[in-house]
Each structure stands twice: as structure tokens, then as C-alpha cells.
Design an enzyme around this catalytic site. Structure first.
Site, PDB file in Angstrom:
ATOM      1  N   ASN A   1     -10.490  -3.119  -6.812  1.00  0.00           N
ATOM      2  CA  ASN A   1      -9.647  -2.153  -7.540  1.00  0.00           C
ATOM      3  C   ASN A   1     -10.190  -1.780  -8.927  1.00  0.00           C
ATOM      4  O   ASN A   1      -9.745  -0.805  -9.533  1.00  0.00           O
ATOM      5  CB  ASN A   1      -8.203  -2.659  -7.680  1.00  0.00           C
ATOM      6  CG  ASN A   1      -7.400  -2.574  -6.393  1.00  0.00           C
ATOM      7  OD1 ASN A   1      -6.466  -3.348  -6.178  1.00  0.00           O
ATOM      8  ND2 ASN A   1      -7.754  -1.651  -5.509  1.00  0.00           N
TER       9      ASN A   1
ATOM     10  N   ASP B   1       0.820  -1.206   0.000  1.00  0.00           N
ATOM     11  CA  ASP B   1       0.000   0.000   0.000  1.00  0.00           C
ATOM     12  C   ASP B   1       0.859   1.263   0.000  1.00  0.00           C
ATOM     13  O   ASP B   1       1.930   1.291   0.606  1.00  0.00           O
ATOM     14  CB  ASP B   1      -0.880  -0.027   1.264  1.00  0.00           C
ATOM     15  CG  ASP B   1      -2.144   0.788   1.090  1.00  0.00           C
ATOM     16  OD1 ASP B   1      -2.365   1.336   0.003  1.00  0.00           O
ATOM     17  OD2 ASP B   1      -2.898   0.878   2.066  1.00  0.00           O
TER      18      ASP B   1
END
Ligand code: FPP
Length: 249
Positions: free
Chosen positions: A77, A29
Site C-alpha cells: 500500500n 476492500d
């Protein structure tokens, strides 16, 4: 003992070789924020993220950790801007094409987990090629979660098991943890011992929901493109200080 940052090619001496995790999972991340802080487009963060992942894979191999799983793209996503999604799909494809030969030479076994059928056909070709060409390799098992969602993975296992029961092939009470796990995308792989998430976020984000049941979590404040061997060393130090009880006393 302190280890010099330029001396991390081999396993640092303060780590116990016999108590290393056998499987490390990472939620990479912070690519977007890394780029933003430098006034760069988000995609530059993903590009640098690939370099960080490559070095972590090599590091696991150098230090004797036999399995690494990385969360590259979640089922959620797809909700990102179209151009970022397109960039990521093209990036995965290009990286696979570019790196496959080296992975073969380095004896890396590549696996992909997730709903791969929904990926662009040209990417699926590279995925199939990379899995086939590395299936007999055994230096390290490298799993990439792509179009992966933990809930979806559990649901597709339930559907497959329900079909077996409906057809009279299986009795409901024959379904135990081992059988259930064999219907997951990760069938045959050991569960991760250590989950690392970068950029200070403390969420599981639908990653390996079943498999992380007893994993130790390590949250790093570092943004993924800056995650290096020194930071991995810190994660392993923290891991080795944990008392893993698996629900016992
Ligand atoms: C999260 O950062 C990162 C991603 C969604 C993509 C990660 C993918 C790679 C590093 C490429 C891996 C490539 C292969 C072939 C395995 P973010 O965009 O969520 O960052 P932010 O939270 O700062 O916005």
C-alpha cells in the site's frame, strides 16, 4: 428463519453458538469505490470504513466471537498516492487516540502485526500505548495488520531461525510447524477459521499466508463501508454450512 435487520444485537437464532468461528479475518476492500460512486474523495471511503470496522468488532464481541483480525495496510500500500498514504497513517493514529479509552472499558485486547518499525514515530507511540494498555483485556482479541505482508513475515521468521541454527542454538530438524509459527508476528494466536473479503475480489493479497492454510473463504459483493451485521450474518451462515475437513475425508 428470517432475522429482521434491526434485530441483530444478539447472535441470530439460526446460527449455532457452538460452531461459530473462533477467529475471523477481514480484508476490508472497496473503500475507494464506495467513495467514487458517491462522487466523494477516496479518503471519505476510508473514514466510513473505520465505522464499519468498529461495528464489526462490537458485533464479534456481542455474538461471542473471541478474535478479529483486520488488514488495514499492506506492505504494497506504500505504492498509493502520497496524500492517501499520509491520510491513512494520520487516520490510524487519530482513531487509536480517540477509541482507546472505549476499547479499554470494553475489555478489548489490541494487537498490531506487521513491520511496525517502518511506521511514522507518532503512530508507533499510539500503537505501543494501545497494546500496553489493553494487554490484560480478554473479551476479544483485536488484531490490526499494518504495514503487513505475508511473505515478509515468513522471511523474517526464516532469517531469525537461520541465525539460531548458525549460532548452534537450534538444529534444522528441530524446526517444525509449531516452532515456525512462534516466529511469526501472530505468535500465540489461533489461526483464523474464516476469512471475509469484501467488494467481490477473490485474492489473498499477501495476507496471513501461513495462518490462512485451512480458513474458509467468504467473498462478499458489498463494498467495505457498507459491510454491516446483516452481511456478517450471511457470512456466518455460509461458514456454518461448510464441511471443514482439514485435508481429511
Ligand atoms: C481498501 O480499500 C482499504 C484500505 C487499504 C484501508 C482500510 C483501512 C481502514 C478501514 C481503517 C482502519 C483503521 C484502524 C485504526 C484499524 P481500497 O482503498 O483498496 O478500495 P478500492 O479497492 O475500492 O480502491
Amino acid at each position: 428463519m428470517t432475522v429482521k435487520p434491526n434485530n441483530l444485537e444478539k447472535l441470530p437464532e439460526d446460527l449455532d453458538r457452538n460452531r461459530l468461528p473462533k477467529h475471523v479475518a477481514v480484508i476490508m476492500d472497496g473503500n475507494g469505490r464506495w467513495a467514487k460512486r458517491r462522487g466523494l474523495p477516496r479518503i471519505m471511503g476510508h473514514r466510513r470504513g473505520v465505522d464499519a470496522l468498529k461495528d464489526l468488532l462490537r458485533c464479534c464481541k456481542d455474538w461471542g466471537i473471541p478474535a478479529l483480525t483486520a488488514y488495514a495496510f499492506s506492505t504494497e500500500n506504500w505504492g498509493r498516492p502520497l496524500e492517501e498514504v499520509d491520510f491513512l497513517m494520520t487516520l490510524f493514529e487519530r482513531v487509536l487516540r480517540r477509541e482507546l479509552e472505549e476499547m479499554v472499558q470494553e475489555n478489548v485486547q489490541i494487537k498490531f502485526v506487521g513491520n511496525l518499525k517502518a511506521l511514522p514515530p507518532s503512530l508507533r507511540v499510539e500503537i505501543e500505548r494501545s497494546m500496553t494498555q489493553t494487554q490484560d483485556n480478554n473479551a476479544i482479541r483485536f488484531t490490526v495488520a499494518t504495514n503487513y505482508g505475508g511473505r515478509e513475515e515468513i522471511l523474517q521468521a526464516c532469517r531469525a531461525l537461520a541465525t539460531q541454527v548458525q549460532q548452534g542454538i537450534l538444529q534444522p530438524d528441530e524446526i517444525d510447524e509449531g516452532l515456525f509459527a512462534s516466529y511469526l508476528y501472530t505468535s500465540g494466536a489461533q489461526d483464523p477459521d474464516l476469512l471475509i473479503r469484501t467488494s467481490g475480489e477473490m485474492r489473498i493479497s499477501n495476507f496471513l499466508l501461513w495462518q490462512l492454510a485451512y480458513a474458509e473463504f467468504y467473498i462478499s459483493e458489498t463494498l467495505w463501508p457498507d459491510f454491516d451485521r446483516a452481511e456478517f450474518h450471511r457470512a456466518l451462515e455460509a461458514y456454518q454450512q461448510r464441511d471443514r475437513r482439514f485435508g481429511k475425508v
